[in-house]
Design a protein around this motif. Structure first.
Motif, short mmCIF file in Angstrom:
data_model
loop_
_atom_site.label_atom_id
_atom_site.label_comp_id
_atom_site.label_asym_id
_atom_site.label_seq_id
_atom_site.Cartn_x
_atom_site.Cartn_y
_atom_site.Cartn_z
N THR A 85 0.61 -1.57 0.06
CA THR A 85 0.00 0.13 -0.05
C THR A 85 0.95 1.31 -0.06
N ALA A 86 1.84 1.39 0.92
CA ALA A 86 2.63 2.36 0.97
C ALA A 86 3.54 2.58 -0.33
N ALA A 87 4.22 1.71 -0.91
CA ALA A 87 4.81 1.71 -2.36
C ALA A 87 3.95 2.30 -3.38
N SER A 88 2.66 1.62 -3.42
CA SER A 88 1.73 2.26 -4.33
C SER A 88 1.64 3.69 -4.36
N GLN A 89 1.68 4.38 -3.28
CA GLN A 89 1.55 5.74 -2.99
C GLN A 89 2.75 6.55 -3.19
N GLY A 90 3.87 5.82 -3.70
CA GLY A 90 5.08 6.43 -4.05
C GLY A 90 6.09 6.67 -2.90
N ARG A 91 5.90 6.05 -1.79
CA ARG A 91 6.73 6.42 -0.61
C ARG A 91 8.16 5.23 -0.86
N LYS A 92 9.35 5.53 -0.34
CA LYS A 92 10.38 4.61 -0.14
C LYS A 92 10.13 3.66 0.84
N VAL A 93 10.01 2.45 0.67
CA VAL A 93 9.76 1.37 1.74
C VAL A 93 10.94 0.32 1.73
N ASP A 94 11.21 0.05 3.08
CA ASP A 94 12.47 -0.84 3.28
C ASP A 94 11.76 -1.81 4.26
N LEU A 95 11.73 -3.09 3.71
CA LEU A 95 11.06 -3.83 4.67
C LEU A 95 12.37 -5.14 5.17
N PHE A 96 12.04 -5.31 6.40
CA PHE A 96 13.24 -6.15 7.20
C PHE A 96 12.53 -7.41 7.88
N GLU A 97 13.18 -8.55 7.58
CA GLU A 97 12.63 -9.81 8.10
C GLU A 97 13.89 -10.95 8.47
N LEU A 98 13.43 -11.47 9.74
CA LEU A 98 14.73 -12.21 10.13
C LEU A 98 14.72 -13.48 9.50
N ALA A 99 13.79 -14.11 9.01
CA ALA A 99 13.64 -15.20 8.00
C ALA A 99 14.31 -15.04 6.58
#
Length: 410
Positions: free
Chosen positions: A163-177
């Motif tokens: 949702t955030a990326a579709s609004q033009g935001r820079k999104v960084d997602l972090f996951e331990l797996a």
């Protein structure tokens, strides 16, 4: 039954469905539905998608309209928190000081977001996404934030990231797996969604974590990563799973080893106290083991089953578990379980962004993952629910007519 009084603690999907179903099943006693939030009971799934996009107004996510409760003689008590169960006297104590007698008590308390024990987790601009209040605040911040950090690649984290990326935001997602939705889907579907989110514009970081959140003047400004580097952050969403809200039950001595344990009648270790929904630890016939299920389906189907049982009608909870997640233009739907499958069969195409994975164990169908294949999902629920025999070879043949498996015979 007019002297009876059923008290339901929790006004989410399960609690509201139980109240509605009790009236539908003919229950004529007093019915009290407690919710610790002040908002009218609402659906949670749209909060991370349509609601954040302002595609759905607040009244569009309500579980029932405001008139439903008085019309069905359901006493709706909002902003009330249960703090103690007096099991011997069958009384429920509320934080407000009020005491409610009950003939049967139902705990539909759901879960709360798991806390991330790191520095800065309580700074302004750091969110979880479980309640309407949180969604309102998050939606406001999303309008101006440019650098967004998401912690956790489960359903909520990925839905919000898309949702955030579709609004033009820079999104960084972090996951331990090492992959997205690792506890919920097959490696094949994880790989597909990792590629899709990269195309959405989400920067995915696996085997990586945020170790601290830094702020200025009480507001988040950056995050520190496990490798020591720092990234700017205007807001942070933490989505690392749920903890069952079972503390009320445990404090009263009700058995709650991993959520509130119930039997085949959805009764707890106290025969006058029942439980449904995300907080319930139950024997699942499709899994062949005790487990908790965090899904709208589980909550609502358990509610319908319990309503029948409470009015003396025969009922068993043996429904096929199913789940869904909308991420960008992709609808993921899951029926049953695939994690113990020894054979996975693909129908459709990853390239066409429309496929289903059929999982088998010892030759028997155990679950189906579908992406943009709603028909396959509905068929899978029939196959699993009615225990219809199907072979991996039949599924693998693109010429096979799957609908013929459930077509009524003449």
């Amino acid at each position: 039954m007019s002297s009876d009084q059923i008290v339901i603690v929790g006004a989410g999907h399960g609690g509201v469905q139980l109240a509605a179903s009790l009236r539908e099943e003919g229950y004529d006693g007093k019915l009290i539905l407690l919710g610790d939030e002040k908002d009218l009971p609402y659906q949670r799934p749209p909060l991370s998608k349509a609601y954040l996009k302002r595609a759905t107004p607040e009244d569009g996510v309500l579980l029932r309209g405001p008139d439903f409760y008085p019309q069905n003689r359901i006493e709706l008590a909002l902003g009330e928190r249960a703090v103690e169960i007096d099991r011997a006297a069958r009384r429920l104590h509320l934080k407000s000081g009020q005491v409610l007698d009950y003939s049967q008590l139902v705990l539909a308390t759901g879960g709360v977001q798991r806390h991330l024990p790191i520095e800065g987790a309580h700074l302004n601009g750091v969110f979880s996404l479980r309640t309407m209040e949180e969604a309102r605040a998050l939606r406001g911040w999303l309008e101006t934030a440019q650098n967004i950090i998401v912690i956790g690649a489960g359903f909520i984290g990925l839905e919000f990231a898309a949702t955030a990326a579709s609004q033009g935001r820079k999104v960084d997602l972090f996951e331990l797996a090492d992959r997205p939705m690792a506890r919920a889907v097959t490696p094949q579907t994880s790989a597909f969604f990792a590629k899709a989110h990269t195309a959405f514009g989400v920067n995915l970081h696996f085997r990586s974590s945020v170790t601290a959140i830094k702020g200025e003047n009480g507001k988040v400004s950056s995050v520190v990563l496990s490798d020591g580097t720092s990234l700017p952050a205007d807001m942070v969403l933490i989505g690392i799973g749920l903890v069952p809200s079972d503390e009320l039950a445990r404090a009263s001595g009700i058995d709650a080893p991993n959520g509130i344990k119930v039997n085949e009648r959805l009764a707890t270790s106290d025969e006058n106290v029942f439980a449904i929904g995300d907080t319930v630890y139950h024997y699942n016939t499709h899994r062949g083991a005790e487990m908790r299920l965090e899904s709208v389906q589980n909550a609502t189907d358990q509610a319908r089953t319990l309503a029948k049982l409470l009015v003396g009608k025969p009922a068993n909870y043996d429904h096929v578990p199913w789940f869904w997640s909308d991420q960008g233009d992709l609808k993921l739907q899951i029926a049953g379980f695939l994690d113990e499958s020894d054979k996975i069969v693909l129908r459709g195409s990853y390239e066409d962004r429309a496929y289903s994975l059929f999982g088998f164990k010892n030759g028997a169908l155990t679950g189906v993952e579908s992406v943009n294949k709603a028909g396959d999902h509905m068929l899978a629920r029939r196959l699993l629910g009615e225990h219809i025999l199907v072979t991996p070879e039949f599924i693998a043949d693109p010429a096979s007519d799957l609908k013929a498996l459930v077509r009524p015979r003449r």
